[in-house]
Write a protein that holds these residues in place. Structure first.
Motif, short mmCIF file in Angstrom:
data_model
loop_
_atom_site.label_atom_id
_atom_site.label_comp_id
_atom_site.label_asym_id
_atom_site.label_seq_id
_atom_site.Cartn_x
_atom_site.Cartn_y
_atom_site.Cartn_z
N PHE A 1 18.07 -5.19 10.12
CA PHE A 1 18.13 -5.22 11.58
C PHE A 1 18.70 -6.53 12.12
O PHE A 1 18.09 -7.22 12.93
CB PHE A 1 16.74 -5.01 12.20
N ARG A 2 19.91 -6.90 11.65
CA ARG A 2 20.46 -8.19 12.05
C ARG A 2 20.70 -8.30 13.55
O ARG A 2 20.59 -9.38 14.12
CB ARG A 2 21.77 -8.45 11.32
N SER A 3 21.05 -7.16 14.20
CA SER A 3 21.34 -7.29 15.63
C SER A 3 20.07 -7.58 16.42
O SER A 3 20.12 -8.19 17.49
CB SER A 3 22.03 -6.04 16.16
N LEU A 4 18.90 -7.18 15.90
CA LEU A 4 17.65 -7.56 16.56
C LEU A 4 17.34 -9.03 16.31
O LEU A 4 16.76 -9.71 17.14
CB LEU A 4 16.48 -6.71 16.06
N GLU B 1 14.70 -15.55 19.86
CA GLU B 1 13.48 -14.78 20.13
C GLU B 1 13.32 -13.76 19.01
O GLU B 1 13.92 -12.69 19.06
CB GLU B 1 13.63 -14.09 21.50
N ILE B 2 12.58 -14.13 17.98
CA ILE B 2 12.60 -13.28 16.78
C ILE B 2 11.44 -12.30 16.74
O ILE B 2 11.30 -11.54 15.79
CB ILE B 2 12.60 -14.10 15.47
N PHE B 3 10.60 -12.27 17.76
CA PHE B 3 9.40 -11.45 17.63
C PHE B 3 9.69 -9.96 17.68
O PHE B 3 9.01 -9.17 17.03
CB PHE B 3 8.36 -11.85 18.69
N LEU B 4 10.71 -9.57 18.43
CA LEU B 4 11.10 -8.16 18.41
C LEU B 4 11.57 -7.78 17.01
O LEU B 4 11.19 -6.75 16.46
CB LEU B 4 12.22 -7.91 19.42
N TRP B 5 12.37 -8.66 16.42
CA TRP B 5 12.88 -8.40 15.06
C TRP B 5 11.73 -8.33 14.06
O TRP B 5 11.65 -7.41 13.25
CB TRP B 5 13.86 -9.52 14.68
N ALA B 6 10.82 -9.28 14.12
CA ALA B 6 9.70 -9.31 13.18
C ALA B 6 8.84 -8.06 13.35
O ALA B 6 8.45 -7.41 12.36
CB ALA B 6 8.87 -10.57 13.39
N GLY B 7 8.57 -7.69 14.60
CA GLY B 7 7.75 -6.51 14.86
C GLY B 7 8.43 -5.24 14.37
O GLY B 7 7.81 -4.38 13.76
N TYR C 1 -5.00 0.15 2.25
CA TYR C 1 -3.54 0.17 2.22
C TYR C 1 -3.03 -0.76 3.31
O TYR C 1 -3.30 -0.55 4.49
CB TYR C 1 -3.01 1.58 2.48
N MET C 2 -2.28 -1.78 2.89
CA MET C 2 -1.71 -2.71 3.86
C MET C 2 -0.84 -1.97 4.87
O MET C 2 -0.87 -2.24 6.06
CB MET C 2 -0.85 -3.73 3.14
N SER C 3 -0.01 -1.02 4.35
CA SER C 3 1.01 -0.41 5.20
C SER C 3 0.41 0.24 6.44
O SER C 3 0.93 0.09 7.53
CB SER C 3 1.82 0.59 4.41
N GLY C 4 -0.73 0.94 6.27
CA GLY C 4 -1.34 1.63 7.40
C GLY C 4 -1.77 0.66 8.48
O GLY C 4 -1.54 0.87 9.67
N LEU C 5 -2.41 -0.45 8.05
CA LEU C 5 -2.89 -1.42 9.03
C LEU C 5 -1.73 -2.16 9.68
O LEU C 5 -1.73 -2.39 10.89
CB LEU C 5 -3.83 -2.43 8.34
N VAL C 6 -0.70 -2.50 8.88
CA VAL C 6 0.47 -3.18 9.45
C VAL C 6 1.16 -2.25 10.44
O VAL C 6 1.59 -2.67 11.52
CB VAL C 6 1.44 -3.61 8.33
N VAL D 1 2.84 -1.34 15.79
CA VAL D 1 3.13 -0.42 16.90
C VAL D 1 2.37 -0.86 18.15
O VAL D 1 2.89 -0.77 19.27
CB VAL D 1 2.85 1.04 16.49
N ILE D 2 1.18 -1.42 17.97
CA ILE D 2 0.45 -1.95 19.13
C ILE D 2 1.19 -3.17 19.69
O ILE D 2 1.33 -3.33 20.91
CB ILE D 2 -1.01 -2.31 18.74
N PHE D 3 1.70 -4.01 18.78
CA PHE D 3 2.47 -5.18 19.24
C PHE D 3 3.70 -4.75 20.04
O PHE D 3 3.97 -5.29 21.12
CB PHE D 3 2.90 -6.02 18.03
N LEU D 4 4.42 -3.74 19.51
CA LEU D 4 5.64 -3.30 20.21
C LEU D 4 5.30 -2.70 21.56
O LEU D 4 6.04 -2.84 22.53
CB LEU D 4 6.40 -2.30 19.34
#
Lengths: 134, 354
Positions: free
Chosen positions: B100-103, B122-128, B182-187, B192-195
């Motif tokens: 996701f380089r454009s983000l 502003e990298i938080f959108l990209w990180a999220g 499972y990490m994936s479920g919690l992440v 999604v809550i962050f976004l």
């Protein structure tokens, strides 16, 4: 257009991946998917009729119960578990659970393998203490 | 309060309610018919959308560039951000799709205390987004354990890596984490809550957000939430569920129309959410999954100075070139004293040569 064939190829690859569970089970396995896990109850377990708790509870919450037992035994030095019917059991995987369900391969493993669950009970516990003693 | 996110939230809650009330009464509808229809809708809908895109023309070469175009040898060019070859385009696309380089290039404009305009990273959108998409992919892959029997080693490997951190909280009566976490479920739920919060709390993002932005977020939030609930808190009969899912993928469910007994309504809520997501997918912004591959600003070669891009919409216009015009009116133009490229005697001489 020359791009069209690449788009169709990409779409095809995606659809094969998306439908792979269907394709695998229908074409490769040809409907011979392993049947549902069937539990085998030992005569002793059958005779007891009910486990320490009701069957639906045991089916979904047994790991929780075992965790609770471990906490109480290891941290609290409690050894007795009394259920709603007033029956008392020793809180022990090896001595209580495996006493009736002495067939780990046909009881524990069937469902765990079916659901791809790898419990760590057997890292420490003997899976068949009676068998070991023979 | 905002009608867009409230209506989306309401829609997801109504879906949950429908499954909660309806599934115990009509398990065959929510367990067999709806999932099949949803998968059908997804496959047909996505294919139609992508085939529609494949038919659309690309009128202009519009690759966006983030660097120097290839020109003279002594001018250093940016090979990936301004790709002049197909291979470089493939690398650029792969980086875009996988990272996701454009983000990552997202910036935020602000005024510095000195009154100067500044663009901050502003990298938080990209990180999220990165956390969200990869958590979703992992979750999706490890759900294959419900559709394959025996479960292949590669799926088990992903499960093992996913549940690498063993977190167990065991105080009587609080218990958490015995089926390994499972990490994936919690992440996924966290991301999604962050976004969602980003959309609601940042006024500029809220201004451009519609119900069609909030609805998938709430839906995925619901999917992750019910999944976590089923795994750690309100446990369900996994064996009965796998029997149902195996019947679905082997089409045995179509023969008997029987749903195994003892499946918690929570599972049907989860299933209806997933079915809704699948059915909604082709008609929504979620089609960016296919669209990212076809975005002309990314997937076109930036060789506009080397190769002429012909608009396929161009009507075959009949042209009358100046040379032909002069051939037609040479004598008259000569008599009128107009300047000519080829004098009449020359043209006859040339015609004679040919």
């Amino acid at each position: 257009m020359s791009d069209k064939k690449w788009i169709i190829l990409g779409l095809l690859i995606f659809m094969v991946l998306f439908l792979s569970p269907f394709l695998y089970n229908v074409l490769i396995k040809a409907g011979k998917a392993a049947p549902m896990a069937e539990l085998v109850l030992t005569p002793k377990a059958k005779a007891a009729k009910e486990c320490v708790m009701p069957t639906p509870y045991m089916r979904t919450e047994h790991m929780q119960l075992l965790d609770e037992w471990r906490l109480k035994v290891v941290r609290g030095a409690q050894r007795d578990f009394t259920n709603a019917q007033g029956k008392t059991f020793e809180m022990s995987l090896t001595n209580t659970c495996l006493d009736c369900h002495s067939n780990k391969a046909e009881f524990c493993d069937r469902c765990h393998n079916y659901a791809s669950v790898r419990p760590y009970c057997w890292d420490c516990h003997l899976d068949n203490p009676q068998g070991e003693m023979k | 309060m905002n009608k867009f996110y409230l209506s989306s939230l309401l829609a997801v809650l109504v879906l949950a309610l429908i499954a909660w009330v309806g599934a115990p009464a009509l398990p065959w509808l929510f367990g067999i018919v709806v999932p099949y229809l949803a998968v059908l809708c997804f496959v047909v809908g996505v294919s139609r959308r992508v085939m529609g895109w494949s038919r659309s023309a690309v009128p202009f070469a519009i690759p966006t560039t983030g660097g120097q175009q290839k020109s003279f040898d002594w001018i250093k060019s940016n090979k990936i951000d301004n790709p002049s070859t197909k291979f470089a385009v493939v690398i650029r696309m792969a980086l875009e799709i996988l990272t996701f380089r454009s983000l990552f290039r997202n910036t935020r404009m602000r005024m510095t205390p000195e009154g100067r305009l500044a663009y901050n990273m502003e990298i938080f959108l990209w990180a999220g987004a990165l956390a969200f998409h990869y958590a979703f992919l992992t979750t999706l892959i490890r759900h294959m354990r419900f559709f394959l029997e025996p479960v292949p080693w590669c799926i088990q490997l992903i499960e093992n890596v996913d549940s690498f951190f063993r977190v167990e909280i065991s105080y009587n009566p609080i218990q958490f984490g015995l089926p390994g976490i499972y990490m994936s479920g919690l992440v996924l739920l966290g991301a999604v809550i962050f976004l969602f919060l980003r959309r609601v709390l940042l006024s500029k993002v809220r201004y451009i957000s519609l119900a069609s932005d909030y609805f998938p977020l709430f839906l995925i939030m619901g999917i992750a939430f019910t999944g976590i609930l089923m795994r750690y808190f309100n446990k369900v009969d996994l064996i009965a569920i796998k029997e149902l899912t195996m019947n679905l993928v082997t089409f045995k469910a179509l023969l008997s129309f029987k749903v195994p007994a003892g499946i918690s309504p929570l599972f049907f809520i989860h299933l209806l959410f997933v079915s809704t997501l699948l059915a909604y997918f082709p008609f929504s912004k979620l089609m960016h999954m296919g669209g990212v591959f076809l975005s002309p600003t990314r997937n076109m070669t930036a060789n506009t100075r080397e190769v002429r891009h012909v608009n396929p919409w161009n009507y075959p216009v009949k042209v009358h070139t100046y040379a032909a015009y002069e051939n037609e009116f040479r004598e008259k133009m000569f008599e009128a004293g107009l300047p000519l490229e080829i004098m009449p005697e020359d043209s006859t001489a040339e015609e004679g040569k040919e």
